[in-house]
Design a protein around this motif. Structure first.
Motif, PDB file in Angstrom:
ATOM      1  N   GLY A 128     -83.541 -64.143  38.631  1.00  0.00           N
ATOM      2  CA  GLY A 128     -82.915 -64.757  37.457  1.00  0.00           C
ATOM      3  C   GLY A 128     -82.716 -63.796  36.307  1.00  0.00           C
ATOM      4  O   GLY A 128     -82.809 -64.195  35.152  1.00  0.00           O
ATOM      5  N   LEU A 129     -82.476 -62.515  36.586  1.00  0.00           N
ATOM      6  CA  LEU A 129     -82.364 -61.545  35.507  1.00  0.00           C
ATOM      7  C   LEU A 129     -80.916 -61.255  35.129  1.00  0.00           C
ATOM      8  O   LEU A 129     -80.668 -60.587  34.141  1.00  0.00           O
ATOM      9  CB  LEU A 129     -83.080 -60.241  35.891  1.00  0.00           C
ATOM     10  CG  LEU A 129     -84.590 -60.402  36.113  1.00  0.00           C
ATOM     11  CD1 LEU A 129     -85.211 -59.088  36.537  1.00  0.00           C
ATOM     12  CD2 LEU A 129     -85.271 -60.933  34.874  1.00  0.00           C
ATOM     13  N   ALA A 169     -85.558 -56.456  14.487  1.00  0.00           N
ATOM     14  CA  ALA A 169     -85.185 -55.455  15.491  1.00  0.00           C
ATOM     15  C   ALA A 169     -84.304 -56.069  16.571  1.00  0.00           C
ATOM     16  O   ALA A 169     -83.327 -55.455  17.016  1.00  0.00           O
ATOM     17  CB  ALA A 169     -86.449 -54.843  16.105  1.00  0.00           C
ATOM     18  N   LEU A 170     -84.618 -57.316  16.986  1.00  0.00           N
ATOM     19  CA  LEU A 170     -83.795 -57.988  17.997  1.00  0.00           C
ATOM     20  C   LEU A 170     -82.378 -58.198  17.486  1.00  0.00           C
ATOM     21  O   LEU A 170     -81.401 -58.005  18.211  1.00  0.00           O
ATOM     22  CB  LEU A 170     -84.423 -59.347  18.366  1.00  0.00           C
ATOM     23  CG  LEU A 170     -85.730 -59.336  19.163  1.00  0.00           C
ATOM     24  CD1 LEU A 170     -86.312 -60.745  19.236  1.00  0.00           C
ATOM     25  CD2 LEU A 170     -85.521 -58.778  20.554  1.00  0.00           C
ATOM     26  N   GLY A 171     -82.255 -58.596  16.210  1.00  0.00           N
ATOM     27  CA  GLY A 171     -80.941 -58.842  15.629  1.00  0.00           C
ATOM     28  C   GLY A 171     -80.139 -57.563  15.485  1.00  0.00           C
ATOM     29  O   GLY A 171     -78.952 -57.515  15.820  1.00  0.00           O
ATOM     30  N   VAL A 218     -83.111 -63.908  30.190  1.00  0.00           N
ATOM     31  CA  VAL A 218     -82.898 -64.550  28.891  1.00  0.00           C
ATOM     32  C   VAL A 218     -83.967 -64.134  27.893  1.00  0.00           C
ATOM     33  O   VAL A 218     -84.118 -64.747  26.841  1.00  0.00           O
ATOM     34  CB  VAL A 218     -82.885 -66.091  29.019  1.00  0.00           C
ATOM     35  CG1 VAL A 218     -81.690 -66.542  29.837  1.00  0.00           C
ATOM     36  CG2 VAL A 218     -84.187 -66.597  29.623  1.00  0.00           C
ATOM     37  N   ARG A 219     -84.724 -63.082  28.218  1.00  0.00           N
ATOM     38  CA  ARG A 219     -85.868 -62.759  27.381  1.00  0.00           C
ATOM     39  C   ARG A 219     -85.477 -62.458  25.934  1.00  0.00           C
ATOM     40  O   ARG A 219     -86.096 -62.952  25.001  1.00  0.00           O
ATOM     41  CB  ARG A 219     -86.656 -61.589  27.975  1.00  0.00           C
ATOM     42  CG  ARG A 219     -88.035 -61.469  27.365  1.00  0.00           C
ATOM     43  CD  ARG A 219     -88.813 -60.346  27.975  1.00  0.00           C
ATOM     44  NE  ARG A 219     -88.156 -59.061  27.721  1.00  0.00           N
ATOM     45  CZ  ARG A 219     -88.715 -57.886  27.972  1.00  0.00           C
ATOM     46  NH1 ARG A 219     -89.916 -57.839  28.502  1.00  0.00           N
ATOM     47  NH2 ARG A 219     -88.079 -56.774  27.728  1.00  0.00           N
ATOM     48  N   HIS A 220     -84.450 -61.620  25.763  1.00  0.00           N
ATOM     49  CA  HIS A 220     -84.032 -61.260  24.402  1.00  0.00           C
ATOM     50  C   HIS A 220     -83.588 -62.499  23.628  1.00  0.00           C
ATOM     51  O   HIS A 220     -84.022 -62.748  22.507  1.00  0.00           O
ATOM     52  CB  HIS A 220     -82.903 -60.226  24.457  1.00  0.00           C
ATOM     53  CG  HIS A 220     -82.445 -59.765  23.106  1.00  0.00           C
ATOM     54  ND1 HIS A 220     -81.694 -60.546  22.257  1.00  0.00           N
ATOM     55  CD2 HIS A 220     -82.655 -58.607  22.446  1.00  0.00           C
ATOM     56  CE1 HIS A 220     -81.460 -59.883  21.142  1.00  0.00           C
ATOM     57  NE2 HIS A 220     -82.028 -58.699  21.233  1.00  0.00           N
ATOM     58  N   TRP A 250     -84.238 -65.659  24.193  1.00  0.00           N
ATOM     59  CA  TRP A 250     -85.341 -66.596  23.974  1.00  0.00           C
ATOM     60  C   TRP A 250     -86.288 -66.079  22.891  1.00  0.00           C
ATOM     61  O   TRP A 250     -86.734 -66.838  22.032  1.00  0.00           O
ATOM     62  CB  TRP A 250     -86.061 -66.829  25.298  1.00  0.00           C
ATOM     63  CG  TRP A 250     -87.160 -67.848  25.250  1.00  0.00           C
ATOM     64  CD1 TRP A 250     -88.461 -67.644  25.590  1.00  0.00           C
ATOM     65  CD2 TRP A 250     -87.065 -69.223  24.860  1.00  0.00           C
ATOM     66  NE1 TRP A 250     -89.179 -68.801  25.423  1.00  0.00           N
ATOM     67  CE2 TRP A 250     -88.356 -69.787  24.980  1.00  0.00           C
ATOM     68  CE3 TRP A 250     -86.023 -70.033  24.414  1.00  0.00           C
ATOM     69  CZ2 TRP A 250     -88.626 -71.114  24.672  1.00  0.00           C
ATOM     70  CZ3 TRP A 250     -86.298 -71.365  24.095  1.00  0.00           C
ATOM     71  CH2 TRP A 250     -87.575 -71.885  24.232  1.00  0.00           C
ATOM     72  N   SER A 251     -86.597 -64.789  22.907  1.00  0.00           N
ATOM     73  CA  SER A 251     -87.475 -64.204  21.877  1.00  0.00           C
ATOM     74  C   SER A 251     -86.868 -64.388  20.494  1.00  0.00           C
ATOM     75  O   SER A 251     -87.575 -64.703  19.536  1.00  0.00           O
ATOM     76  CB  SER A 251     -87.668 -62.702  22.096  1.00  0.00           C
ATOM     77  OG  SER A 251     -88.177 -62.458  23.365  1.00  0.00           O
ATOM     78  N   GLN A 252     -85.546 -64.197  20.387  1.00  0.00           N
ATOM     79  CA  GLN A 252     -84.923 -64.333  19.089  1.00  0.00           C
ATOM     80  C   GLN A 252     -85.025 -65.773  18.577  1.00  0.00           C
ATOM     81  O   GLN A 252     -85.247 -65.987  17.385  1.00  0.00           O
ATOM     82  CB  GLN A 252     -83.461 -63.900  19.161  1.00  0.00           C
ATOM     83  CG  GLN A 252     -82.835 -63.747  17.793  1.00  0.00           C
ATOM     84  CD  GLN A 252     -81.832 -62.617  17.746  1.00  0.00           C
ATOM     85  OE1 GLN A 252     -81.095 -62.416  18.700  1.00  0.00           O
ATOM     86  NE2 GLN A 252     -81.820 -61.875  16.672  1.00  0.00           N
ATOM     87  N   ARG A 253     -84.888 -66.744  19.482  1.00  0.00           N
ATOM     88  CA  ARG A 253     -85.024 -68.161  19.067  1.00  0.00           C
ATOM     89  C   ARG A 253     -86.450 -68.483  18.665  1.00  0.00           C
ATOM     90  O   ARG A 253     -86.684 -69.123  17.645  1.00  0.00           O
ATOM     91  CB  ARG A 253     -84.580 -69.104  20.198  1.00  0.00           C
ATOM     92  CG  ARG A 253     -83.132 -69.506  20.135  1.00  0.00           C
ATOM     93  CD  ARG A 253     -82.260 -68.346  20.457  1.00  0.00           C
ATOM     94  NE  ARG A 253     -80.857 -68.544  20.107  1.00  0.00           N
ATOM     95  CZ  ARG A 253     -79.992 -67.554  20.070  1.00  0.00           C
ATOM     96  NH1 ARG A 253     -80.388 -66.312  20.333  1.00  0.00           N
ATOM     97  NH2 ARG A 253     -78.751 -67.762  19.752  1.00  0.00           N
ATOM     98  N   LEU A 254     -87.418 -68.063  19.495  1.00  0.00           N
ATOM     99  CA  LEU A 254     -88.821 -68.383  19.181  1.00  0.00           C
ATOM    100  C   LEU A 254     -89.262 -67.744  17.868  1.00  0.00           C
ATOM    101  O   LEU A 254     -89.881 -68.399  17.024  1.00  0.00           O
ATOM    102  CB  LEU A 254     -89.735 -67.898  20.314  1.00  0.00           C
ATOM    103  CG  LEU A 254     -89.856 -68.799  21.537  1.00  0.00           C
ATOM    104  CD1 LEU A 254     -90.910 -68.228  22.484  1.00  0.00           C
ATOM    105  CD2 LEU A 254     -90.249 -70.221  21.143  1.00  0.00           C
ATOM    106  N   THR A 255     -88.935 -66.444  17.686  1.00  0.00           N
ATOM    107  CA  THR A 255     -89.326 -65.786  16.437  1.00  0.00           C
ATOM    108  C   THR A 255     -88.605 -66.432  15.259  1.00  0.00           C
ATOM    109  O   THR A 255     -89.185 -66.581  14.181  1.00  0.00           O
ATOM    110  CB  THR A 255     -89.017 -64.279  16.478  1.00  0.00           C
ATOM    111  OG1 THR A 255     -87.660 -64.088  16.888  1.00  0.00           O
ATOM    112  CG2 THR A 255     -89.927 -63.546  17.436  1.00  0.00           C
ATOM    113  N   GLY A 256     -87.344 -66.841  15.467  1.00  0.00           N
ATOM    114  CA  GLY A 256     -86.602 -67.519  14.410  1.00  0.00           C
ATOM    115  C   GLY A 256     -87.282 -68.807  13.993  1.00  0.00           C
ATOM    116  O   GLY A 256     -87.443 -69.087  12.802  1.00  0.00           O
TER     117      GLY A 256
END
Lengths: 135, 126
Positions: B12-13, B80-82, B20-22, B24-30
């Motif tokens: 599933g990569l 950093a993600l943004g 979807v790691r990037h 998903w991380s951006q949503r969770l940190t947001g």
């Protein structure tokens, strides 16, 4: 590592200026713009916090920088950016959950974002200026 | 017709090899930053023109060191993600793109660590 041979250039995003300005596109550009501003503001935050570890004189300089007309303008802009990016970020999360994609809802929530950002920015600045005794 | 291998589907990569790691991380940190940023902004309002002792007692009081630490780590990560997405959108040379992303992440990690250390020093040093 994947070795990919690019036979044809990948398509690029169309240029922004070919579109008629609309609230949807304007708010979308603003989200990215305020995101860049806020990312840069982490440098100012770091300077302010780290200066506190260098003693009262160095910290007093940082506080003078912040209260200068330049510092005040930057902080006013950052206040706006924080509330805009925060509320529009919530709008993005709602879209990610599948809510609010209908065009009328997109426009209504867009105006709500503008209203919320303006109100919270004004309220916060009023609070900050009265806290500093200049209000 | 599905052109993907069974192994590829299970992993599933996707085409980016990152899944979807990037995203998903951006949503969770947001999401985490919603309350944390509001708390930080309202705290700053109370610190306008404050001297060092006032700021030290604010940093060190009750749960503030923990909240500050969380805010710092999550804020720099989210930034950093943004910035990474913006670099990927507008920088097209493979070498310069990868270099810029690494530089952005390095700055983010460096400042994050420095700010955490500052919070610890302001909390525990007299």
């Amino acid at each position: 590592m994947n070795e990919r041979k690019v036979s044809r250039p990948r398509p690029l995003s169309p240029h922004l200026q070919v579109y008629r300005p609309q609230i949807t596109s304007f708010l979308s550009i603003m989200h990215r713009f305020t995101g860049i501003i806020l990312a840069l503001s982490t440098l100012l935050f770091s300077y302010w916090l780290l200066s506190a570890t260098y003693g009262p004189e160095k910290f007093a300089i940082a506080q003078t920088v912040m209260s200068s007309w330049f510092g005040q303008s930057v902080l006013c802009g950052l206040t706006f950016s924080v509330f805009y990016h925060l509320s529009n970020g919530i709008r993005h999360l709602a879209w990610d959950a599948g809510w609010g994609f209908e065009l009328d809802r997109v426009k209504i929530t867009g105006w709500l974002i503008i209203l919320f950002t303006t109100a919270m920015t004004v309220l916060t600045l009023v609070a900050a200026y009265s806290a500093s005794g200049k209000g | 017709m599905n052109m993907r291998s069974h192994l590829g589907r299970v992993r599933g990569l996707g085409s980016t090899n990152d899944g979807v790691r990037h995203w998903w991380s951006q949503r969770l940190t947001g999401m985490a930053l919603i309350p944390l940023t509001l708390w930080l902004v309202f705290s700053f309002v109370g610190l306008v023109g404050a001297d060092l002792n006032t700021v030290k007692s604010w940093v060190g009081s009750h749960g503030n060191p923990v909240l500050l630490g969380l805010t710092i780590v999550i804020m720099f990560h989210h930034a950093a993600l943004g910035i990474q997405v913006i670099i990927e959108d507008y920088v097209h040379g493979e070498g310069i793109k990868t270099t810029s992303i690494i530089v952005a992440k390095a700055i983010s990690i460096l400042l994050s660590a420095s700010c955490i250390l500052a919070v610890l020093r302001l909390t525990f040093e007299g």
